[in-house]
Design a protein around this motif. Structure first.
Motif, PDB file in Angstrom:
ATOM      1  N   SER A 120     -35.584  10.510 -18.144  1.00 12.06           N
ATOM      2  CA  SER A 120     -35.417  11.908 -17.614  1.00 12.06           C
ATOM      3  C   SER A 120     -36.605  12.899 -18.208  1.00 12.06           C
ATOM      4  O   SER A 120     -37.468  12.655 -19.066  1.00 12.06           O
ATOM      5  CB  SER A 120     -33.899  12.621 -18.094  1.00 12.06           C
ATOM      6  OG  SER A 120     -34.074  12.614 -19.393  1.00 12.06           O
ATOM      7  N   LYS A 121     -36.488  13.860 -17.602  1.00  5.99           N
ATOM      8  CA  LYS A 121     -37.484  15.123 -17.725  1.00  5.99           C
ATOM      9  C   LYS A 121     -37.222  15.452 -19.102  1.00  5.99           C
ATOM     10  O   LYS A 121     -38.243  15.998 -19.956  1.00  5.99           O
ATOM     11  CB  LYS A 121     -37.582  16.320 -16.971  1.00  5.99           C
ATOM     12  CG  LYS A 121     -38.232  17.551 -17.202  1.00  5.99           C
ATOM     13  CD  LYS A 121     -37.987  18.612 -16.290  1.00  5.99           C
ATOM     14  CE  LYS A 121     -38.818  20.041 -16.871  1.00  5.99           C
ATOM     15  NZ  LYS A 121     -38.596  21.148 -16.062  1.00  5.99           N
ATOM     16  N   GLU A 122     -35.826  15.400 -19.519  1.00  2.00           N
ATOM     17  CA  GLU A 122     -35.465  15.878 -20.961  1.00  2.00           C
ATOM     18  C   GLU A 122     -36.096  14.956 -21.912  1.00  2.00           C
ATOM     19  O   GLU A 122     -36.581  15.565 -23.144  1.00  2.00           O
ATOM     20  CB  GLU A 122     -34.039  16.104 -20.976  1.00  2.00           C
ATOM     21  CG  GLU A 122     -33.330  17.094 -20.391  1.00  2.00           C
ATOM     22  CD  GLU A 122     -33.148  16.982 -18.649  1.00  2.00           C
ATOM     23  OE1 GLU A 122     -33.413  15.859 -18.365  1.00  2.00           O
ATOM     24  OE2 GLU A 122     -33.163  17.736 -17.905  1.00  2.00           O
ATOM     25  N   GLU A 123     -36.083  13.601 -21.563  1.00  5.02           N
ATOM     26  CA  GLU A 123     -36.720  12.843 -22.618  1.00  5.02           C
ATOM     27  C   GLU A 123     -38.219  12.910 -22.821  1.00  5.02           C
ATOM     28  O   GLU A 123     -38.869  12.809 -24.013  1.00  5.02           O
ATOM     29  CB  GLU A 123     -36.501  11.317 -22.229  1.00  5.02           C
ATOM     30  CG  GLU A 123     -35.339  10.658 -22.284  1.00  5.02           C
ATOM     31  CD  GLU A 123     -35.049  10.565 -23.904  1.00  5.02           C
ATOM     32  OE1 GLU A 123     -36.007  10.284 -24.707  1.00  5.02           O
ATOM     33  OE2 GLU A 123     -33.911  11.053 -24.477  1.00  5.02           O
ATOM     34  N   LEU A 124     -39.011  13.347 -21.614  1.00  5.08           N
ATOM     35  CA  LEU A 124     -40.223  13.817 -21.816  1.00  5.08           C
ATOM     36  C   LEU A 124     -40.595  14.880 -22.729  1.00  5.08           C
ATOM     37  O   LEU A 124     -41.424  14.987 -23.479  1.00  5.08           O
ATOM     38  CB  LEU A 124     -40.870  13.855 -20.306  1.00  5.08           C
ATOM     39  CG  LEU A 124     -42.299  14.462 -20.160  1.00  5.08           C
ATOM     40  CD1 LEU A 124     -43.261  13.673 -20.874  1.00  5.08           C
ATOM     41  CD2 LEU A 124     -42.683  14.653 -18.660  1.00  5.08           C
ATOM     42  N   VAL A 125     -39.709  15.886 -22.285  1.00  4.88           N
ATOM     43  CA  VAL A 125     -39.811  17.189 -23.352  1.00  4.88           C
ATOM     44  C   VAL A 125     -39.666  16.810 -24.764  1.00  4.88           C
ATOM     45  O   VAL A 125     -40.139  17.380 -25.599  1.00  4.88           O
ATOM     46  CB  VAL A 125     -38.744  18.132 -22.602  1.00  4.88           C
ATOM     47  CG1 VAL A 125     -38.779  19.222 -23.712  1.00  4.88           C
ATOM     48  CG2 VAL A 125     -39.289  18.898 -21.248  1.00  4.88           C
ATOM     49  N   SER A 126     -38.877  16.023 -24.971  1.00  5.51           N
ATOM     50  CA  SER A 126     -38.334  15.576 -26.366  1.00  5.51           C
ATOM     51  C   SER A 126     -39.487  14.956 -26.921  1.00  5.51           C
ATOM     52  O   SER A 126     -40.018  15.125 -28.120  1.00  5.51           O
ATOM     53  CB  SER A 126     -37.234  14.674 -26.279  1.00  5.51           C
ATOM     54  OG  SER A 126     -36.036  15.576 -25.893  1.00  5.51           O
ATOM     55  N   ALA A 127     -40.303  13.854 -26.228  1.00  5.96           N
ATOM     56  CA  ALA A 127     -41.372  13.413 -26.819  1.00  5.96           C
ATOM     57  C   ALA A 127     -42.473  14.241 -27.014  1.00  5.96           C
ATOM     58  O   ALA A 127     -43.093  14.341 -28.309  1.00  5.96           O
ATOM     59  CB  ALA A 127     -41.672  12.243 -25.713  1.00  5.96           C
TER      60      ALA A 127
END
Length: 205
Positions: A50-57
């Motif tokens: 998800s986009k959230e996982e990208l932001v978290s990374a």
């Protein structure tokens, strides 16, 4: 696709997303990130669920880079200057990158990677703070957790004038840091410093 191509695409996505988020904040679209990276939109979701996982990374990378800066400063001969440089690096990151403050609020601190990166940053901050306390360079009741929270204070204070005075946060950083001096006629603080348990509790709410 070869493993090398997959790794290259992931690196391109991280770089593109970092740039887009820095410039435009968390509202930037996945399509825009993919276009900047020169890959198809579906490629983003091949690497991140998800986009959230990208932001978290990306947020984890930012926390890791700041922690690495702090670790290098543990070798600095002047403990007070080392702590000032660390706080400056943290404030500068937030002044230059719109997404950092937003991600700090929006991402879940219960995410394992973010929790680990946050703990590493807190440990580095405490080591730098402890050195400064032991050297008599700052007041004795300041903790590393205080410093972690103070990293965002200068840019938040100067935010209303950021467009007209982008470097104004540096003035408030030094005003804040001068307040840590043991030489000041300081009053006893009305509440205790935040603890690791406070940070953990906040992360789960």
């Amino acid at each position: 696709m070869s493993r090398a191509d997959a790794a290259r695409n992931r690196e391109l996505l991280i770089d593109a997303a970092s740039a887009e988020l820095s410039e435009h904040g968390l509202d930037v679209s996945v399509a825009r990130i993919a276009a900047r990276a020169g890959v198809a939109k579906g490629t983003v979701f091949n690497h991140f669920s998800s986009k959230e996982e990208l932001v978290s990374a990306i947020f984890c990378e930012q926390l890791g880079a700041l922690a690495a800066t702090g670790e290098a400063l543990l070798e600095h001969p002047d403990p007070r200057d080392a702590l000032l440089r660390f706080v400056t690096a943290g404030a500068e990151l937030q002044a230059d990158d719109r997404s950092f403050c937003e991600a700090a609020i929006a991402t879940s601190r219960d995410h394992p990677a973010i929790r680990a990166a946050s703990d590493r940053l807190a440990q580095v901050a405490e080591k730098l703070t402890s050195r400064a306390r032991q050297a008599g360079a700052i007041r004795a009741d300041v903790t590393g957790h205080d410093i972690v929270l103070l990293l965002g204070a200068p840019t938040r204070i100067a935010a209303p004038l950021a467009a007209a005075r982008p470097d104004l946060w540096r003035r408030y950083l030094h005003l804040i840091f001068d307040g840590l001096r043991p030489e000041a006629v300081a009053h006893e603080l009305p509440v205790t410093a935040p603890t690791h348990r406070d940070f953990t509790t906040a992360a789960t709410r």
